[in-house]
Scaffold this motif. Structure first.
Motif, PDB file in Angstrom:
ATOM      1  N   LYS A   1       0.853  -1.184   0.000  1.00 46.02           N
ATOM      2  CA  LYS A   1       0.000   0.000   0.000  1.00 46.02           C
ATOM      3  C   LYS A   1       0.889   1.235   0.000  1.00 46.02           C
ATOM      4  O   LYS A   1       2.086   1.160   0.313  1.00 46.02           O
ATOM      5  CB  LYS A   1      -0.921   0.003   1.214  1.00 46.02           C
ATOM      6  CG  LYS A   1      -0.177   0.108   2.531  1.00 46.02           C
ATOM      7  CD  LYS A   1      -1.089  -0.056   3.742  1.00 46.02           C
ATOM      8  CE  LYS A   1      -2.059   1.077   3.919  1.00 46.02           C
ATOM      9  NZ  LYS A   1      -2.875   0.966   5.139  1.00 46.02           N
ATOM     10  N   LEU A   2       0.294   2.362  -0.332  1.00 47.43           N
ATOM     11  CA  LEU A   2       0.988   3.636  -0.245  1.00 47.43           C
ATOM     12  C   LEU A   2       0.808   4.213   1.148  1.00 47.43           C
ATOM     13  O   LEU A   2      -0.250   4.068   1.766  1.00 47.43           O
ATOM     14  CB  LEU A   2       0.426   4.615  -1.280  1.00 47.43           C
ATOM     15  CG  LEU A   2       0.642   4.240  -2.752  1.00 47.43           C
ATOM     16  CD1 LEU A   2      -0.111   5.220  -3.661  1.00 47.43           C
ATOM     17  CD2 LEU A   2       2.121   4.220  -3.105  1.00 47.43           C
ATOM     18  N   TYR A   3       1.843   4.892   1.641  1.00 50.24           N
ATOM     19  CA  TYR A   3       1.768   5.576   2.924  1.00 50.24           C
ATOM     20  C   TYR A   3       1.927   7.077   2.721  1.00 50.24           C
ATOM     21  O   TYR A   3       2.765   7.523   1.932  1.00 50.24           O
ATOM     22  CB  TYR A   3       2.867   5.070   3.870  1.00 50.24           C
ATOM     23  CG  TYR A   3       2.576   3.707   4.450  1.00 50.24           C
ATOM     24  CD1 TYR A   3       1.796   3.565   5.587  1.00 50.24           C
ATOM     25  CD2 TYR A   3       3.073   2.554   3.838  1.00 50.24           C
ATOM     26  CE1 TYR A   3       1.523   2.309   6.120  1.00 50.24           C
ATOM     27  CE2 TYR A   3       2.795   1.297   4.356  1.00 50.24           C
ATOM     28  CZ  TYR A   3       2.014   1.190   5.492  1.00 50.24           C
ATOM     29  OH  TYR A   3       1.732  -0.058   6.003  1.00 50.24           O
ATOM     30  N   PHE A   4       1.128   7.834   3.443  1.00 47.85           N
ATOM     31  CA  PHE A   4       1.175   9.289   3.398  1.00 47.85           C
ATOM     32  C   PHE A   4       1.850   9.780   4.676  1.00 47.85           C
ATOM     33  O   PHE A   4       1.429   9.405   5.777  1.00 47.85           O
ATOM     34  CB  PHE A   4      -0.240   9.861   3.286  1.00 47.85           C
ATOM     35  CG  PHE A   4      -0.979   9.399   2.053  1.00 47.85           C
ATOM     36  CD1 PHE A   4      -1.065  10.205   0.923  1.00 47.85           C
ATOM     37  CD2 PHE A   4      -1.575   8.144   2.012  1.00 47.85           C
ATOM     38  CE1 PHE A   4      -1.727   9.767  -0.215  1.00 47.85           C
ATOM     39  CE2 PHE A   4      -2.247   7.693   0.882  1.00 47.85           C
ATOM     40  CZ  PHE A   4      -2.314   8.513  -0.236  1.00 47.85           C
ATOM     41  N   VAL A   5       2.869  10.611   4.526  1.00 47.96           N
ATOM     42  CA  VAL A   5       3.640  11.105   5.674  1.00 47.96           C
ATOM     43  C   VAL A   5       3.561  12.620   5.717  1.00 47.96           C
ATOM     44  O   VAL A   5       3.787  13.299   4.712  1.00 47.96           O
ATOM     45  CB  VAL A   5       5.112  10.657   5.583  1.00 47.96           C
ATOM     46  CG1 VAL A   5       5.937  11.306   6.691  1.00 47.96           C
ATOM     47  CG2 VAL A   5       5.215   9.136   5.663  1.00 47.96           C
ATOM     48  N   THR A   6       3.257  13.157   6.882  1.00 45.43           N
ATOM     49  CA  THR A   6       3.121  14.599   7.051  1.00 45.43           C
ATOM     50  C   THR A   6       3.471  14.983   8.490  1.00 45.43           C
ATOM     51  O   THR A   6       3.286  14.168   9.391  1.00 45.43           O
ATOM     52  CB  THR A   6       1.670  15.023   6.696  1.00 45.43           C
ATOM     53  OG1 THR A   6       1.588  16.430   6.589  1.00 45.43           O
ATOM     54  CG2 THR A   6       0.659  14.518   7.700  1.00 45.43           C
ATOM     55  N   ASP A   7       4.068  16.123   8.781  1.00 50.68           N
ATOM     56  CA  ASP A   7       4.525  17.157   7.888  1.00 50.68           C
ATOM     57  C   ASP A   7       6.048  17.209   8.050  1.00 50.68           C
ATOM     58  O   ASP A   7       6.526  17.394   9.156  1.00 50.68           O
ATOM     59  CB  ASP A   7       3.869  18.489   8.263  1.00 50.68           C
ATOM     60  CG  ASP A   7       4.380  19.690   7.492  1.00 50.68           C
ATOM     61  OD1 ASP A   7       5.155  19.516   6.549  1.00 50.68           O
ATOM     62  OD2 ASP A   7       4.029  20.813   7.855  1.00 50.68           O
ATOM     63  N   SER A   8       6.770  17.110   6.958  1.00 48.37           N
ATOM     64  CA  SER A   8       8.233  17.031   7.036  1.00 48.37           C
ATOM     65  C   SER A   8       8.920  18.289   6.553  1.00 48.37           C
ATOM     66  O   SER A   8      10.148  18.315   6.461  1.00 48.37           O
ATOM     67  CB  SER A   8       8.723  15.840   6.196  1.00 48.37           C
ATOM     68  OG  SER A   8       8.409  16.037   4.831  1.00 48.37           O
ATOM     69  N   ALA A   9       8.161  19.356   6.246  1.00 43.74           N
ATOM     70  CA  ALA A   9       8.814  20.496   5.604  1.00 43.74           C
ATOM     71  C   ALA A   9       8.295  21.871   5.991  1.00 43.74           C
ATOM     72  O   ALA A   9       8.973  22.864   5.724  1.00 43.74           O
ATOM     73  CB  ALA A   9       8.713  20.343   4.085  1.00 43.74           C
ATOM     74  N   MET A  10       7.123  21.982   6.591  1.00 42.61           N
ATOM     75  CA  MET A  10       6.517  23.304   6.754  1.00 42.61           C
ATOM     76  C   MET A  10       6.389  23.747   8.215  1.00 42.61           C
ATOM     77  O   MET A  10       6.945  24.755   8.606  1.00 42.61           O
ATOM     78  CB  MET A  10       5.141  23.328   6.081  1.00 42.61           C
ATOM     79  CG  MET A  10       5.185  23.134   4.571  1.00 42.61           C
ATOM     80  SD  MET A  10       6.045  24.443   3.686  1.00 42.61           S
ATOM     81  CE  MET A  10       4.942  25.824   3.930  1.00 42.61           C
ATOM     82  N   SER A  11       5.638  23.010   9.027  1.00 40.63           N
ATOM     83  CA  SER A  11       5.339  23.436  10.398  1.00 40.63           C
ATOM     84  C   SER A  11       6.392  22.892  11.362  1.00 40.63           C
ATOM     85  O   SER A  11       6.486  21.679  11.566  1.00 40.63           O
ATOM     86  CB  SER A  11       3.947  22.949  10.815  1.00 40.63           C
ATOM     87  OG  SER A  11       2.955  23.543  10.017  1.00 40.63           O
ATOM     88  N   ILE A  12       7.158  23.778  11.965  1.00 42.71           N
ATOM     89  CA  ILE A  12       8.284  23.355  12.795  1.00 42.71           C
ATOM     90  C   ILE A  12       7.810  22.653  14.069  1.00 42.71           C
ATOM     91  O   ILE A  12       8.243  21.552  14.387  1.00 42.71           O
ATOM     92  CB  ILE A  12       9.169  24.566  13.154  1.00 42.71           C
ATOM     93  CG1 ILE A  12       9.795  25.142  11.877  1.00 42.71           C
ATOM     94  CG2 ILE A  12      10.271  24.152  14.135  1.00 42.71           C
ATOM     95  CD1 ILE A  12      10.581  26.417  12.100  1.00 42.71           C
ATOM     96  N   LEU A  13       6.933  23.293  14.808  1.00 48.01           N
ATOM     97  CA  LEU A  13       6.443  22.713  16.066  1.00 48.01           C
ATOM     98  C   LEU A  13       4.939  22.947  16.146  1.00 48.01           C
ATOM     99  O   LEU A  13       4.465  23.837  16.857  1.00 48.01           O
ATOM    100  CB  LEU A  13       7.156  23.364  17.260  1.00 48.01           C
ATOM    101  CG  LEU A  13       6.993  22.671  18.616  1.00 48.01           C
ATOM    102  CD1 LEU A  13       7.596  21.272  18.579  1.00 48.01           C
ATOM    103  CD2 LEU A  13       7.650  23.510  19.714  1.00 48.01           C
TER     104      LEU A  13
END
Length: 303
Positions: free
Chosen positions: A138-150
């Motif tokens: 299956k595909l996995y969706f990963v968030t958030d690795s680039a925008m919201s720091i904390l």
């Protein structure tokens, strides 16, 4: 869908091909993905840069794209103008997807988020990555690795909604969302567990819709039914996650890069939350990754 190739195929099957506006497109690495997309009939393109430079780069590497009916070359003077013109095309509806070319991400986002004629919606912007991981079906969706720091609780709720929108565009009607932590129990000393429990309750009360949210949960128990069974977990998300929500940017970035470098996973990703999907890739990304990201953006723009 089980593979990123299926996302590309779905994007190519769209009845009305979306247009993609690329800022500072006179770059061989950028044009690699344009050539792949045009050859598969995914989209039409507006390429913003010095027009003569664009023609020179195209003639040197992809002469078949010069005067191609699916490609419009738009003359612009410098990074700022190229970014603004590309954003203007999306804001006006002349294009449906914004894509970064050979310019700093900050320059593109500044143009995209300017108050006058930008792509602001008032929503949180977050990065949603879709991974095809060897050994998983299956595909996995990963968030958030680039925008919201904390991100705080409310930001995490919007990050989840952004990821749910992307997952549903990829055919996952009711995605299972797991806010990740180091443990499954709520620990007042671990903010990630408090937020995860609150997000679960928000979902149960209808504040987070079109998905199933359950957490906190460690990564192994989120993706492995066997690990979840050994831990005695039997909830609807145990071992069945579709969307993995990192507790902060550092964790998300480490997870993203661990999957790409250690697991040799294929990936595509977009920034979601603006009035149109934004494709922001790095120069180190392969043409295949850029193509996957573009196809993902095209599907989201139509759905």
């Amino acid at each position: 869908m089980e593979t990123l190739s299926e996302i590309v195929e779905q994007a190519a099957a769209l009845s009305d091909r979306p247009c993609t506006a690329i800022a500072c497109a006179a770059d061989a690495d950028v044009l690699d993905s344009v050539e792949l997309a045009v050859s598969r009939g995914l989209a039409t393109f507006k390429l913003y840069d010095n027009k003569q430079l664009l023609v020179n780069v195209l003639q040197a590497k992809y002469p078949q794209l010069v005067n191609h009916p699916d490609i419009e070359l738009v003359d612009s003077n410098g990074i700022q103008q190229a970014a603004q013109l590309a954003v203007d095309a999306v804001a006006s509806g002349d294009a449906q997807v914004l894509m970064k070319g050979n310019l700093p991400t900050a320059a593109l986002m500044k143009a995209a988020l300017r108050k006058e004629a930008g792509l602001r919606t008032g929503n949180v912007l977050s990065h949603v990555a879709v991974f095809e991981i060897p050994g998983f079906d299956k595909l996995y969706f990963v968030t958030d690795s680039a925008m919201s720091i904390l991100p705080d609780l409310q930001v995490k709720a919007q990050i989840i909604q952004n990821a749910v929108t992307v997952a549903r565009a990829c055919g996952v009607e009711v995605p299972v969302v797991v806010p990740l932590a180091a443990v499954e129990s709520v620990n007042p000393a671990m903010q990630a567990t408090l937020d995860a429990a609150s997000l679960t309750m928000m979902n149960q009360r209808g504040q987070l819709q079109n998905c199933i949210v359950e957490g906190p949960m460690a990564l192994d128990n989120a993706i492995s039914p066997e690990a979840a069974q050994h831990k005695g977990l039997s909830g609807p998300a145990a071992g069945k996650a579709d969307i993995l929500v990192a507790p902060n940017l550092e964790a998300g970035n480490i997870l993203y890069k661990s999957l790409t470098y250690f697991a040799q996973a294929k990936v595509g990703g977009i920034i979601q939350g603006a009035s149109a999907p934004i494709v922001v890739t790095s120069r180190s990304d392969s043409a295949e990754t850029k193509l996957h990201s573009l196809a993902l953006a095209l599907l989201v723009s139509k759905n």
